[in-house]
Design an enzyme around this catalytic site. Sequence first.
Site, PDB file in Angstrom:
ATOM      1  N   GLY A  55       0.205   5.541  -4.307  1.00 18.78           N
ATOM      2  CA  GLY A  55      -0.349   6.849  -4.676  1.00 18.78           C
ATOM      3  C   GLY A  55       0.257   7.963  -3.829  1.00 18.78           C
ATOM      4  O   GLY A  55       0.675   9.003  -4.352  1.00 18.78           O
TER       5      GLY A  55
ATOM      6  N   ASN B 197     -10.637  -2.664  -6.135  1.00 18.75           N
ATOM      7  CA  ASN B 197      -9.840  -1.760  -6.990  1.00 18.75           C
ATOM      8  C   ASN B 197     -10.464  -1.545  -8.378  1.00 18.75           C
ATOM      9  O   ASN B 197     -10.118  -0.598  -9.079  1.00 18.75           O
ATOM     10  CB  ASN B 197      -8.400  -2.270  -7.163  1.00 18.75           C
ATOM     11  CG  ASN B 197      -7.543  -2.111  -5.925  1.00 18.75           C
ATOM     12  OD1 ASN B 197      -6.603  -2.866  -5.702  1.00 18.75           O
ATOM     13  ND2 ASN B 197      -7.857  -1.114  -5.091  1.00 18.75           N
ATOM     14  N   TRP B 198     -11.424  -2.410  -8.771  1.00 17.37           N
ATOM     15  CA  TRP B 198     -12.105  -2.196 -10.059  1.00 17.37           C
ATOM     16  C   TRP B 198     -12.855  -0.875 -10.059  1.00 17.37           C
ATOM     17  O   TRP B 198     -13.206  -0.361 -11.126  1.00 17.37           O
ATOM     18  CB  TRP B 198     -13.085  -3.352 -10.350  1.00 17.37           C
ATOM     19  CG  TRP B 198     -12.425  -4.663 -10.648  1.00 17.37           C
ATOM     20  CD1 TRP B 198     -12.493  -5.792  -9.895  1.00 17.37           C
ATOM     21  CD2 TRP B 198     -11.591  -4.992 -11.774  1.00 17.37           C
ATOM     22  NE1 TRP B 198     -11.756  -6.796 -10.474  1.00 17.37           N
ATOM     23  CE2 TRP B 198     -11.188  -6.339 -11.636  1.00 17.37           C
ATOM     24  CE3 TRP B 198     -11.136  -4.278 -12.894  1.00 17.37           C
ATOM     25  CZ2 TRP B 198     -10.366  -6.982 -12.558  1.00 17.37           C
ATOM     26  CZ3 TRP B 198     -10.310  -4.924 -13.809  1.00 17.37           C
ATOM     27  CH2 TRP B 198      -9.941  -6.260 -13.641  1.00 17.37           C
TER      28      TRP B 198
ATOM     29  N   ASP C 270       0.835  -1.208   0.000  1.00 17.89           N
ATOM     30  CA  ASP C 270       0.000   0.000   0.000  1.00 17.89           C
ATOM     31  C   ASP C 270       0.869   1.257   0.000  1.00 17.89           C
ATOM     32  O   ASP C 270       1.993   1.249   0.487  1.00 17.89           O
ATOM     33  CB  ASP C 270      -0.903  -0.033   1.247  1.00 17.89           C
ATOM     34  CG  ASP C 270      -2.091   0.899   1.110  1.00 17.89           C
ATOM     35  OD1 ASP C 270      -2.300   1.465   0.019  1.00 17.89           O
ATOM     36  OD2 ASP C 270      -2.811   1.068   2.118  1.00 17.89           O
TER      37      ASP C 270
HETATM   38  C1  FPP Z   1      -2.013   0.346  -3.314  1.00 19.16           C
HETATM   39  O1  FPP Z   1      -1.512   1.654  -3.336  1.00 19.16           O
HETATM   40  C2  FPP Z   1      -1.455  -0.397  -4.398  1.00 19.16           C
HETATM   41  C3  FPP Z   1      -2.140  -0.933  -5.429  1.00 19.16           C
HETATM   42  C4  FPP Z   1      -3.609  -0.848  -5.557  1.00 19.16           C
HETATM   43  C5  FPP Z   1      -1.445  -1.616  -6.516  1.00 19.16           C
HETATM   44  C6  FPP Z   1      -0.301  -2.443  -6.068  1.00 19.16           C
HETATM   45  C7  FPP Z   1       0.447  -2.913  -7.230  1.00 19.16           C
HETATM   46  C8  FPP Z   1       1.798  -2.944  -7.272  1.00 19.16           C
HETATM   47  C9  FPP Z   1       2.649  -2.524  -6.160  1.00 19.16           C
HETATM   48  C10 FPP Z   1       2.501  -3.469  -8.459  1.00 19.16           C
HETATM   49  C11 FPP Z   1       2.103  -4.878  -8.714  1.00 19.16           C
HETATM   50  C12 FPP Z   1       3.060  -5.538  -9.558  1.00 19.16           C
HETATM   51  C13 FPP Z   1       2.791  -6.554 -10.383  1.00 19.16           C
HETATM   52  C14 FPP Z   1       3.904  -7.158 -11.092  1.00 19.16           C
HETATM   53  C15 FPP Z   1       1.420  -7.035 -10.667  1.00 19.16           C
HETATM   54  P1  FPP Z   1      -2.532   2.837  -3.526  1.00 19.16           P
HETATM   55  O2  FPP Z   1      -2.605   3.146  -4.972  1.00 19.16           O
HETATM   56  O3  FPP Z   1      -3.820   2.491  -2.868  1.00 19.16           O
HETATM   57  O4  FPP Z   1      -1.783   3.965  -2.744  1.00 19.16           O
HETATM   58  P2  FPP Z   1      -2.467   5.124  -1.888  1.00 19.16           P
HETATM   59  O5  FPP Z   1      -3.261   4.456  -0.804  1.00 19.16           O
HETATM   60  O6  FPP Z   1      -1.302   5.874  -1.359  1.00 19.16           O
HETATM   61  O7  FPP Z   1      -3.306   5.920  -2.838  1.00 19.16           O
END
Ligand code: FPP
Length: 246
Positions: free
Chosen positions: A31, A76-77, A28
């Site tokens: 972002g 997440n969708w 996590d």
């Molecule tokens: C959460 O951070 C992260 C995700 C929803 C995506 C995680 C995916 C990866 C780290 C890469 C995956 C790699 C492969 C090879 C499939 P957030 O976007 O919710 O962050 P935030 O809470 O700070 O907004």
Amino acid sequence: MEIKDQEKELLSLIDPDKLPVHIAIIMDGNGRWAQERDLPRQEGHRQGVETVREIVRYSSKMGIGALTLFAFSTENWKRPPGEVSFLMSLPEKYFKTELPELIRNNVKVNLVGDEEKLPRKVRRIIREGAEATAANSGMVLNFALSYGGRWEIIQAVNRIIEDAAAGKIKKVDDEIFSQYLCTANLPDPDLMIRTSGEYRISNFLLWQIAYCELVYTETYWPSFTTLDLLKAVHEFQQRKRRFGKI
Ligand code: FPP
């Protein structure tokens, strides 16, 4: 102290015979990592893939039995379509460069999640990765994509109903139920790490974490290092695991 020295020091404190067998990670903070640097959120996800490379390499070298990474949840969708499609492009980016090394390092790739919801291309990429590594006997690397703990339990129940109607099973117990989950044949995670200072489970591996040790870190996933992984393993080894006993 230099990071390498800190790593060495921690390694000397870690008992190699008591490593977690299965580590699950809620990755996590991509972002927020980007936001703090005035970068688009995509940059956070891109850097997150680099962390995945590092952590997968290190975990398999360390002798971890299984690593399950929460890469995309059923929730997440609901993100904006542009972000969803960027996230869906990441498996291809990862496997393109990493598959030969995964094969060499004896890692076995697996998909955990609602495969049918994924774009055909993503399904194909993961399937190719899984097929190319199917004979490997080292670390199992689970990518949780379009995964949700409640979805997983409900699909298990529905398949059990079908099998019961077909006369294949009469009763379920812990062990039989586990066989209907995406992690069938794997030991339950004994260590779960969540990055970015959020203290939640977020619908990850709800059944499997019954006795799991949870370790939280303030670090955002793109900044998470092998040193942070060692810190989590060290913390895990300090815990007294009683499994309800005294
Ligand atoms: C959460 O951070 C992260 C995700 C929803 C995506 C995680 C995916 C990866 C780290 C890469 C995956 C790699 C492969 C090879 C499939 P957030 O976007 O919710 O962050 P935030 O809470 O700070 O907004």
